[in-house]
Design an enzyme around this catalytic site. Structure first.
Site, PDB file in Angstrom:
ATOM      1  N   LEU A 345      13.848 -17.697  12.060  1.00  0.00           N
ATOM      2  CA  LEU A 345      12.687 -17.213  11.308  1.00  0.00           C
ATOM      3  C   LEU A 345      13.117 -16.658   9.962  1.00  0.00           C
ATOM      4  O   LEU A 345      14.194 -16.064   9.849  1.00  0.00           O
ATOM      5  CB  LEU A 345      11.950 -16.118  12.097  1.00  0.00           C
ATOM      6  N   CYS A 346      12.262 -16.827   8.947  1.00  0.00           N
ATOM      7  CA  CYS A 346      12.611 -16.345   7.619  1.00  0.00           C
ATOM      8  C   CYS A 346      12.245 -14.881   7.475  1.00  0.00           C
ATOM      9  O   CYS A 346      11.356 -14.514   6.707  1.00  0.00           O
ATOM     10  CB  CYS A 346      11.949 -17.219   6.561  1.00  0.00           C
ATOM     11  N   THR A 347      12.909 -14.053   8.253  1.00  0.00           N
ATOM     12  CA  THR A 347      12.799 -12.605   8.151  1.00  0.00           C
ATOM     13  C   THR A 347      14.107 -12.021   8.667  1.00  0.00           C
ATOM     14  O   THR A 347      14.674 -12.542   9.645  1.00  0.00           O
ATOM     15  CB  THR A 347      11.617 -12.028   8.978  1.00  0.00           C
ATOM     16  N   LEU A 385       6.340 -19.138  11.908  1.00  0.00           N
ATOM     17  CA  LEU A 385       7.077 -20.270  11.314  1.00  0.00           C
ATOM     18  C   LEU A 385       6.937 -21.587  12.077  1.00  0.00           C
ATOM     19  O   LEU A 385       7.614 -22.572  11.769  1.00  0.00           O
ATOM     20  CB  LEU A 385       8.571 -19.960  11.102  1.00  0.00           C
TER      21      LEU A 385
END
Ligand SMILES: *Cc1c(COP(=O)(O)O)cnc(C)c1O
Length: 414
Positions: A345-347, A385
């Site tokens: 995930l882009c976090t 996502l």
């Protein structure tokens, strides 16, 4: 043969390696799995049966820990009862042919409508958490001419300066203070059989001594409350919170000691029934989560692995800072080094921990996480996502079976 961690049951290895081989040789890319859960029901059966070898404690399973059908069925066969906190959990337990008289309903969010619906579906045991819930249950029970059993959920606080067995006085939505309960009289609720108290405000306890000390301190405030309310205290429910050694510290609870300690608590409280609703202590050890390495890099002196699955499948490490223990599925003689384990995930939240893995771990290697049978699949954040929903498999009588395949985002996106 190299040393495998002791949370990885040896009997699991052969079927797991064969399963992994089958997955690797599939050429339908559509069917590739970002990550999957595997529940060792053979182990679960043994474990539950050892928990049932006593006549001190009536055992319930807190369904939120793992609501998979096959897990519920195994628990039901071993004699567990079920604690549900939503209509979804109730439907799932009833769908496994568990009779409603083996189900209890706990939770701070019981609406008037839900209480009535639960009674209509046959539930007759309730842990009540507010004055509204008590009134609504009384009204619905008299309308439906039944008399459910009720436990009042108590939340305790310690005065400033007193030795606080809870280590803090956070006020939560679970239950009510003794002062709030003292405003009622049990005789004002003639449709209810109010005969028990419930208390549970601790988590993941790993010491028998500390657990016993905590339970011991609950007895006298609860007995005074029962007396003030004019209720006959027949049932004491001490919730869950029995710990699992996620951090592999070597500490852990001995079940025989728990049983002996609770026999003392039961005698001191003078109750005929003592209940626990186990979550992780029942099912954590039987579960595993498997995912693969997508990338490996070194970044500011950190060894990083980027994994196909992360908190979209397994969020618990990110919200508790307790990672699940991990190892590579393939054997390696390379010495272990610490890796930061990042998910897809882009976090920056998407991290499963910093853990030691054989230093030759490479792209496409499979990692297996242990103690993942509780608070895994349903606690996570699978939608963010638009990655895959994790598959779930069980091992039963030495064979791995799929319960649900991985699902692409198109399964739920509209
Ligand atoms: C979650 C929960 C449990 C189980 O907790 P564990 O720590 O996993 O044993 C038991 N009782 C209630 C009311 C719960 O909400």
């Amino acid at each position: 043969m190299l040393n495998r961690p002791n949370w990885l049951r040896p009997a699991l290895l052969e079927p797991l390696l064969a399963h992994q081989e089958r997955l690797n040789n599939r050429n339908d890319v559509e069917q590739d799995e970002d990550g999957y859960f595997l529940y060792d029901l053979d182990y679960l059966e043994q474990h539950l049966s050892s928990l049932m070898q006593q006549d001190v404690i009536k055992l319930w399973f807190a369904v939120k820990a793992n609501p998979l059908s096959r897990v519920i069925k195994t628990l039901a066969q071993q004699g567990f009862n079920f604690d549900v906190a939503s209509q979804g959990e109730l439907t799932q337990v009833l769908a496994q042919d568990v009779p409603a008289d083996r189900i209890l309903n706990t939770g701070p969010a019981k609406s008037k409508r839900q209480i009535k619906a639960f009674l209509e579906q046959g539930v007759r045991t309730f842990v009540v958490e507010s004055l509204n819930q008590l009134q609504w249950l009384n009204d619905a029970a008299s309308e439906l001419s039944c008399q459910p059993q009720v436990l009042l959920r108590v939340q305790l606080q310690w005065e400033e300066g007193e030795k606080n067995p809870l280590g803090g006085n956070e006020v939560t939505a679970f239950g009510l203070s003794c002062q709030a309960w003292q405003t009622i009289k049990v005789s004002d609720f003639p449709a209810l059989n109010i005969n028990g108290l419930h208390i549970f405000q601790w988590g993941n306890m790993l010491s028998n001594e500390r657990m016993f000390e905590l339970w011991s301190q609950m007895v006298s405030p609860l007995l005074s409350l029962a007396e003030q309310l004019g209720m006959t205290l027949e049932v004491l429910d001490l919730g869950g919170g029995l710990g699992v050694d996620y951090l592999q510290t070597g500490k852990g609870l001995r079940w025989e000691k728990i049983v002996a300690d609770l026999a003392k608590i039961k005698a001191r409280a003078g109750v005929s029934e003592l209940w626990l609703e186990l979550g992780r202590f029942a099912v954590a050890e039987m579960g595993y989560y498997v995912t693969s390495v997508v990338d490996r890099k070194e970044n500011f002196q950190h060894q990083q692995l980027v994994l196909a699955g992360g908190i979209n499948h397994l969020i618990r490490p990110a919200i508790t800072e307790q990672p699940f223990p991990v190892t590579m599925i393939r054997e390696s003689a390379a010495s272990p080094v610490y890796f930061d384990l990042h998910g897809p995930l882009c976090t920056s939240l998407d991290k499963l921990g910093t853990l030691a893995i054989a230093s030759d771990v490479a792209v496409d290697d499979q990692l297996i996480f242990g103690l993942a049978g509780a608070y895994g699949f349903t606690e996570s954040m699978p939608f963010f996502l638009c990655h895959q929903i994790a598959a779930e498999y069980v091992l039963q009588q030495g064979k791995i079976e799929q319960v649900r395949s991985a699902q692409p985002a198109s399964w739920y996106l509209r």
